[in-house]
Write a protein that holds these residues in place. Structure first.
Motif, short mmCIF file in Angstrom:
data_model
loop_
_atom_site.label_atom_id
_atom_site.label_comp_id
_atom_site.label_asym_id
_atom_site.label_seq_id
_atom_site.Cartn_x
_atom_site.Cartn_y
_atom_site.Cartn_z
N UNK A 1 -4.22 16.63 -3.84
CA UNK A 1 -3.60 15.93 -5.19
C UNK A 1 -3.24 14.47 -5.05
N UNK A 2 -3.65 13.87 -3.85
CA UNK A 2 -3.06 12.44 -3.55
C UNK A 2 -4.12 11.62 -3.00
N UNK A 3 -3.92 10.32 -3.01
CA UNK A 3 -4.78 9.35 -2.34
C UNK A 3 -4.08 8.18 -2.04
N UNK A 4 -4.55 7.36 -1.58
CA UNK A 4 -3.93 5.94 -1.11
C UNK A 4 -4.27 4.76 -1.82
N UNK A 5 -3.31 4.04 -2.40
CA UNK A 5 -3.34 2.74 -3.36
C UNK A 5 -3.34 1.58 -2.57
N UNK A 6 -4.34 0.71 -2.53
CA UNK A 6 -4.05 -0.78 -1.97
C UNK A 6 -4.35 -1.94 -3.01
N UNK A 7 -3.06 -2.59 -3.13
CA UNK A 7 -3.10 -3.83 -4.19
C UNK A 7 -3.61 -4.75 -3.29
N UNK A 8 -4.19 -5.59 -4.26
CA UNK A 8 -4.60 -7.20 -3.46
C UNK A 8 -3.53 -7.53 -2.32
N UNK A 9 -4.29 -8.07 -1.24
CA UNK A 9 -3.28 -8.38 -0.43
C UNK A 9 -2.66 -7.59 0.66
N UNK A 10 -2.95 -6.46 0.59
CA UNK A 10 -2.50 -5.14 1.31
C UNK A 10 -3.52 -4.94 2.45
N UNK B 1 0.89 -0.98 -0.11
CA UNK B 1 -0.07 0.10 0.10
C UNK B 1 0.82 1.29 0.02
N UNK B 2 0.36 2.24 -0.60
CA UNK B 2 1.36 3.41 -0.52
C UNK B 2 0.52 4.76 -1.15
N UNK B 3 1.01 5.87 -1.01
CA UNK B 3 0.29 7.38 -1.54
C UNK B 3 0.87 7.12 -2.79
N UNK B 4 -0.05 7.63 -3.68
CA UNK B 4 -0.17 7.95 -5.21
C UNK B 4 -0.83 9.04 -5.42
N UNK C 1 -8.18 2.45 -4.71
CA UNK C 1 -7.60 3.59 -4.12
C UNK C 1 -8.72 4.01 -3.10
N UNK C 2 -8.32 4.60 -1.97
CA UNK C 2 -9.07 5.41 -1.21
C UNK C 2 -8.74 6.76 -0.88
#
Length: 208
Positions: free
Chosen positions: A99-108, A82-85, A196-197
């Motif tokens: 300008x940003x959001x948080x990305x959650x890939x599968x399994x995160x 998971x990371x800010x994008x 993304x959230x």
């Protein structure tokens, strides 16, 4: 368990209450794996807004600490990639400068900082995009240092940004004996290759 053992356990818990930190290890023996002496509330912010008013929800919300992700994910615990994008939700409910959001890939999974909270029927809302859904859990810390992880529900997402449904639960069943010191929100993507959230809000909150 008979009435007498239950009464004795209740007396022990009440006796520990005035000096919870000193007796955390003993309470841990009664409730193994649930005690933590860390995770004090990061904030008791009472600055409210109505970020979901245009969708018919006029309740007042407070932004979860770091919940806009404009300063990275300060205070959040990120796992599994998971990371800010770059790329904000398009409604800019907090600020048009975001300008940003948080990305959650599968399994995160991601967990918010602890925040102040009061008793009652509460809900949290946020914005998301991506096929699949987001499962929310609530990490509750009592005044005695006892941690519980509760199911807050699942919010579906989609191919375009949208506000989530309300997620939450009635906490009075947990707080009646031990009382809540703070809660954290834990997000896990479900049935998705990535989601993304952004702009995570809570209502109600506990002052002080």
């Amino acid at each position: 368990m008979g009435k007498r053992p239950l009464f004795i356990l209740a007396v022990i818990v009440c006796a520990l209450a005035p000096a919870a930190p000193a007796h955390a290890s003993l309470l841990g023996g009664l409730l193994p794996g649930l005690v933590s002496t860390s995770d004090k509330p990061a904030t008791c912010d009472t600055s409210t807004s109505q970020p979901f008013a245009r969708w018919g929800d006029t309740r007042s919300y407070v932004l979860v600490p770091g919940g806009s992700f404009e300063s990275g994910a300060t205070g959040w615990k990120l796992n599994g990639g998971a990371k800010v994008v770059s790329g904000n939700e398009p409604f800019y409910v907090r600020s048009t400068a975001d300008r940003y959001s948080l990305y959650l890939p599968a399994g995160s999974s991601v967990t918010s900082p602890p925040m102040c909270f009061g008793l009652g029927d509460w809900n949290a809302r946020f914005f998301s995009v991506g096929s699949g859904s987001v499962h929310v859990k609530i990490v509750v810390k009592s005044l005695l240092g006892v941690l519980s992880v509760l199911d807050g529900g699942t919010a579906s997402s989609g191919s375009t940004w949208k506000p989530s449904a309300k997620v939450g639960l009635l906490l009075t069943n947990v707080t009646g004996l031990l009382a809540v010191e703070s809660i954290s929100l834990r997000f896990t993507p479900a049935n998705t290759s990535g989601i993304r959230i952004d702009d995570v809000y809570l209502d109600p909150w506990k002052v002080g």
